[in-house]
Design an enzyme around this catalytic site. Structure first.
Site, short mmCIF file in Angstrom:
data_model
loop_
_atom_site.label_atom_id
_atom_site.label_comp_id
_atom_site.label_asym_id
_atom_site.label_seq_id
_atom_site.Cartn_x
_atom_site.Cartn_y
_atom_site.Cartn_z
N ARG A 55 53.87 4.08 32.07
CA ARG A 55 54.18 4.58 33.42
C ARG A 55 55.16 3.64 34.13
NH1 ARG A 55 50.24 6.77 37.48
NH2 ARG A 55 52.19 7.84 37.95
N GLN A 86 50.27 8.54 48.14
CA GLN A 86 49.30 8.44 47.05
C GLN A 86 49.96 7.88 45.79
OE1 GLN A 86 46.35 12.01 46.95
NE2 GLN A 86 48.27 12.83 47.75
N ASN A 87 51.29 7.83 45.80
CA ASN A 87 52.03 7.43 44.60
C ASN A 87 51.97 5.93 44.38
OD1 ASN A 87 52.70 10.13 44.43
ND2 ASN A 87 54.67 9.85 45.45
N HIS A 103 46.89 4.15 46.72
CA HIS A 103 46.36 4.00 45.36
C HIS A 103 46.97 2.84 44.58
CE1 HIS A 103 45.22 8.52 45.66
NE2 HIS A 103 44.30 7.73 46.20
N GLY A 169 54.46 17.30 48.89
CA GLY A 169 54.27 17.20 47.45
C GLY A 169 52.93 16.68 46.97
N THR A 170 51.85 17.12 47.62
CA THR A 170 50.53 16.72 47.12
C THR A 170 49.64 17.94 47.01
OG1 THR A 170 48.51 15.49 47.61
CG2 THR A 170 49.90 16.07 49.48
N SER A 171 48.81 17.97 45.99
CA SER A 171 47.89 19.09 45.77
C SER A 171 46.72 19.07 46.74
CB SER A 171 47.36 19.03 44.33
OG SER A 171 46.59 17.85 44.14
#
Length: 225
Positions: A55, A86-87, A103, A169-171
């Site tokens: 990653r 969150q990235n 995160h 862009g987040t679920s």
């Protein structure tokens, strides 16, 4: 005007970074339990390190998208703008934004003896035998499933003071991060930008069903910013 922007994997997907939940996501190749939990680290630290090395290499080889630069520009025009992500990549920073990472950060490592001892990683590899100054193994500076989110309280405070709250862009499936929406004041102007926005259950939010970059340009036009 306090603008709070909450970003997820979709903003980095435009740069080519694999998402976890997309059809070509990383979870198709790895089980969460095997690479992103404290138990996985105890069971097979080499596998965990190899996963994050892949990653990290991918992140280093990518560049920020137009959306990242648009948010950096927004912060310059409106200094009270906060970006919460969150990235774990550093594309926001490389575009010029100041960011709160819920995160963790993929390009940093931390001591397994002292959580507050955080070290930048040179290059893309972090291997067994890479030790902190205290002599303990370094681990990725990321929040694994089952671990506390240290920056959550700061993010909640910012969300609770928002005049404008923008989700990109987040679920909204990962908790506790997704719970930020519950702290946004009722009077705030709430928006969500996502290609799948129209199918998302987010009461009170105006929806822009576009990619992060296209959606941000549409949003700024509608907001006259």
């Amino acid at each position: 005007m306090n603008i709070v922007v909450f970003t997820g994997a979709g903003i980095s997907a435009e740069a080519g970074i694999s998402t976890f939940r997309g059809s070509d996501g990383l979870w198709d190749k790895y089980r969460i339990e095997d690479v992103a939990t404290p138990h996985a680290w105890k069971k097979n630290p080499k596998l965990v390190l190899d996963f994050y090395n892949q990653r990290r290499k991918q992140v280093i080889e990518t560049t920020p998208t137009e959306a990242h630069f648009l948010l950096a520009e927004l912060q310059k025009l409106y200094p009270s703008t906060s970006v919460i992500t969150q990235n774990i990549d550093d594309l926001h920073e490389r575009a010029g934004s100041k960011v709160i990472h819920l995160h963790g950060e993929i390009r940093k490592a931390r001591s397994t003896a002292n959580d507050s001892l955080i070290i930048a990683i040179e290059g893309w590899r972090l291997d067994l035998g890479d030790l902190c100054p205290l002599g303990s193994q370094l681990r990725p500076h990321v929040v694994w499933f089952g671990e506390e989110v240290p920056m959550m309280n700061k993010a909640i405070k910012l969300a609770s003071e928002a005049d404008v709250f923008l989700v990109i862009g987040t679920s909204l499936l990962v908790y506790p991060a997704a719970s930020l929406l519950h702290y946004v004041p009722a009077h705030a102007d709430k928006w969500i930008i996502d290609p799948n926005a129209e199918n998302m259950h987010v009461p009170g939010f105006k929806k822009i069903s576009q990619s992060a970059s296209a959606g941000l340009k549409t949003w700024r036009s509608l907001m006259k910013l």
